[in-house]
Design an enzyme around this catalytic site. Structure first.
Site, PDB file in Angstrom:
ATOM      1  N   CYS A  77      43.327  25.702  41.608  1.00 23.84           N
ATOM      2  CA  CYS A  77      44.365  24.672  41.473  1.00 23.84           C
ATOM      3  C   CYS A  77      45.578  25.092  40.644  1.00 23.84           C
ATOM      4  O   CYS A  77      46.694  25.102  41.158  1.00 23.84           O
ATOM      5  CB  CYS A  77      43.758  23.419  40.866  1.00 23.84           C
ATOM      6  SG  CYS A  77      42.709  22.560  42.025  1.00 23.84           S
TER       7      CYS A  77
HETATM    8  C1  UDX Z   1      41.677  21.939  37.368  1.00 23.62           C
HETATM    9  C2  UDX Z   1      41.974  20.545  36.789  1.00 23.62           C
HETATM   10  O1  UDX Z   1      41.374  20.461  35.480  1.00 23.62           O
HETATM   11  C3  UDX Z   1      41.436  19.452  37.701  1.00 23.62           C
HETATM   12  O2  UDX Z   1      41.796  18.168  37.194  1.00 23.62           O
HETATM   13  C4  UDX Z   1      42.065  19.661  39.097  1.00 23.62           C
HETATM   14  O3  UDX Z   1      41.568  18.689  39.994  1.00 23.62           O
HETATM   15  C5  UDX Z   1      41.775  21.058  39.627  1.00 23.62           C
HETATM   16  O4  UDX Z   1      42.236  22.036  38.685  1.00 23.62           O
HETATM   17  P1  UDX Z   1      39.552  23.536  37.528  1.00 23.62           P
HETATM   18  O5  UDX Z   1      40.493  24.517  38.133  1.00 23.62           O
HETATM   19  O6  UDX Z   1      38.248  23.301  38.176  1.00 23.62           O
HETATM   20  O7  UDX Z   1      40.259  22.109  37.413  1.00 23.62           O
HETATM   21  O8  UDX Z   1      39.196  23.999  36.051  1.00 23.62           O
HETATM   22  P2  UDX Z   1      39.767  23.758  34.588  1.00 23.62           P
HETATM   23  O9  UDX Z   1      38.630  23.409  33.710  1.00 23.62           O
HETATM   24  O10 UDX Z   1      40.918  22.857  34.558  1.00 23.62           O
HETATM   25  O11 UDX Z   1      40.225  25.233  34.190  1.00 23.62           O
HETATM   26  C6  UDX Z   1      41.218  25.942  34.924  1.00 23.62           C
HETATM   27  C7  UDX Z   1      41.510  27.268  34.266  1.00 23.62           C
HETATM   28  O12 UDX Z   1      42.171  27.072  33.019  1.00 23.62           O
HETATM   29  C8  UDX Z   1      40.249  28.104  33.950  1.00 23.62           C
HETATM   30  O13 UDX Z   1      40.495  29.455  34.259  1.00 23.62           O
HETATM   31  C9  UDX Z   1      40.055  27.906  32.457  1.00 23.62           C
HETATM   32  O14 UDX Z   1      39.403  28.989  31.839  1.00 23.62           O
HETATM   33  C10 UDX Z   1      41.500  27.790  31.983  1.00 23.62           C
HETATM   34  N1  UDX Z   1      41.628  27.031  30.735  1.00 23.62           N
HETATM   35  C11 UDX Z   1      41.340  25.708  30.694  1.00 23.62           C
HETATM   36  C12 UDX Z   1      42.101  27.677  29.590  1.00 23.62           C
HETATM   37  O15 UDX Z   1      42.388  28.892  29.614  1.00 23.62           O
HETATM   38  N2  UDX Z   1      42.268  26.944  28.448  1.00 23.62           N
HETATM   39  C13 UDX Z   1      41.985  25.609  28.388  1.00 23.62           C
HETATM   40  O16 UDX Z   1      42.181  25.018  27.312  1.00 23.62           O
HETATM   41  C14 UDX Z   1      41.503  24.979  29.538  1.00 23.62           C
END
Ligand code: UDX
Length: 454
Positions: A275
């Site tokens: 996403c």
């Molecule tokens: C995301 C959105 O959270 C969700 O609402 C949407 O529907 C789809 O995209 P997702 O991609 O499943 O969900 O995972 P998410 O937990 O949001 O993490 C995305 C990426 O960001 C991961 O690689 C994670 O490691 C990274 N991340 C997340 C960080 O580096 N730091 C953070 O504080 C949070």
């Protein structure tokens, strides 16, 4: 409560299949369609075609109760349902724009089926689509192939989802809200009633708005969260230059301000997944097509790219400025824990950098190795895969923690000290505490300044 509408979910990816299983768990009759026969068979045998926490059990339960069934034909799904969710993928094209070919195919199939239906039903776009897509792409195809009028003969809504992989089942069981973008009052009413039945007894507010606003909400949330992550990664890089600073302590101080939510301020090796990278790119290209310069979004993306290179830079620095021939262990390949998904995973960029600098790479992940093999082979990287953590660490000169799986968090410093040639740890997810740090030979954490030397 009135009778429950029958549901068709067109698309069996994370969004479609998780929704299908959760709706069926909530006692709706659900047909989910896929163009892939193998997937249909797998689901009907009670199994998920990909790994997602709790999904296998839920599919097993709902298929055996008869509430969930997968079908091959989209038409069959639509003809036997009252509300249809378009939940197909919208991958990025080279230009960054979203590829709408599956959306179009699905809208045509629904239109053809609508032609044969004489009861009022509602089409709901659930895939992530650029504002205007429901009105300008989906509705014209539905009308053309059904010979009917949207808003009069059938309803249309746009309702984005916000599930996180690894927590997709729980997020769908109880979302923070349901956003209902509506073409007209009747369509919105239908979807609001459906949501109220679905989440009966739970506190899930329905927010009604126009179609285009609902489409933009999805991009708004995801790009905002991506911006948070790039912001904190930039702050982390600054922090690393100053002895005594720990960005994770700083975030505690920032996050107590009621105007700031600290949940998505974890500095690391960058965001990946299906996403954030795609949605940031799509909104950039959407803005550029309108002759705007989306400077902030471009910077968010650039910082994210740099963060993987920065992580490798920390390893290089600790290994005497050169990675050639050095054995580097990567712990964690999936873009986040509790999933086997490798889409846009930071591990791919990190492995690419290591490979181009001549490192000898070995990686371990509890779930993602089969998917990683496909991705890395495509990227022509030479990498070996270990079956255990011990095998991965054996004789390595440096270990980079790329995904914060629970099993890595439990490791003691001894495991690294005993297996590695030198226990040089680059903790790109900040999973180890101060005691651990003291026990290994060298510890570098993202956003952690040098130890003060007074
Ligand atoms: C995301 C959105 O959270 C969700 O609402 C949407 O529907 C789809 O995209 P997702 O991609 O499943 O969900 O995972 P998410 O937990 O949001 O993490 C995305 C990426 O960001 C991961 O690689 C994670 O490691 C990274 N991340 C997340 C960080 O580096 N730091 C953070 O504080 C949070």
């Amino acid at each position: 409560m009135s009778e429950k509408p029958k549901v068709a979910i067109l698309g069996t990816g994370y969004v479609g299949l998780v929704a299908a299983a959760v709706f069926a768990e909530r006692d709706f009759d659900v047909l989910t369609s896929s163009q892939n026969k193998e997937k249909v068979d797998t689901i009907n045998k009670g199994k998920a075609p990909f790994y997602e926490k709790d999904l296998d059990d839920l599919i097993e339960k709902t298929v055996s109760s008869g509430k969930l069934k997968a079908v091959h034909g989209r038409k069959e799904a639509v003809l036997n349902s009252d509300i249809f969710f378009i939940a197909v993928g919208t991958p990025s094209l080279m230009s960054g724009e979203a590829d709408l070919s599956l959306i179009k195919e699905t809208a045509i199939a629904i239109g053809e089926a609508l032609c044969e239906k004489d009861t009022y039903s509602v089409v709901v776009a659930r895939s992530t689509i650029i504002p205007g897509t429901t009105r300008n792409v989906i509705i014209p195809l539905l009308e053309k192939y059904s010979g009917k009028k949207a808003g009069k003969d059938f309803g249309v809504c746009m309702s984005p989802e916000f599930l996180r992989q690894g927590a997709a089942v729980d997020d769908t069981r109880k979302p923070d809200s349901v956003v209902v973008g509506e073409l007209d009052e009747r369509s919105g009413e239908f979807l609001e009633n459906f949501s109220n039945q679905l989440y009966e007894g739970l506190d899930v507010p329905v927010l009604r708005m126009g179609l285009e606003s609902a489409e933009m909400v999805k991009y708004g949330r995801n790009t905002f969260l991506a911006m948070n992550i790039s912001y904190i990664n930039e702050m982390a890089r600054i922090a690393e230059t100053i002895p005594g600073i720990d960005i994770y302590e700083v975030v505690k101080g920032i996050g107590v301000d009621w105007r700031i939510n600290p949940v998505f301020l974890n500095a690391g090796c960058g965001y990946g997944g299906s996403c954030f990278p795609k949605d940031v790119k799509a909104l950039i290209s959407f803005a550029q097509l309108r002759e705007l310069s989306p400077l902030l979004l471009e910077t968010v993306e650039e910082i994210n790219l740099q963060q993987a290179a920065h992580t490798v830079g920390l390893a290089r620095q600790e290994l005497g400025g050169n990675l050639k021939g050095k054995r580097i262990a990567i712990l964690g390949l999936s873009f986040k824990p509790e999933t086997d998904d490798m889409r846009e995973a930071p591990s791919i960029k990190i492995a690419n950098h290591l490979f181009s600098e001549g490192a000898d790479i070995i990686a371990y992940d509890p779930k993602a190795i089969p998917n990683a093999k496909n991705n890395f082979i495509k990227d022509t990287i030479q990498i070996s895969y270990a079956e255990t953590i011990g095998e991965c660490l054996k004789d390595a000169e440096c270990c980079i923690i790329v995904t914060e799986w629970d099993e890595f968090k439990k490791l003691t410093a001894d495991v690294f000290n005993m297996n590695m040639k030198r226990s040089v740890i680059i903790d790109a997810r900040r999973i180890y505490d101060a005691d651990f740090r003291k026990e290994v030979e060298i510890y570098k954490g993202i956003g952690l300044g040098k130890e003060r030397s007074e």
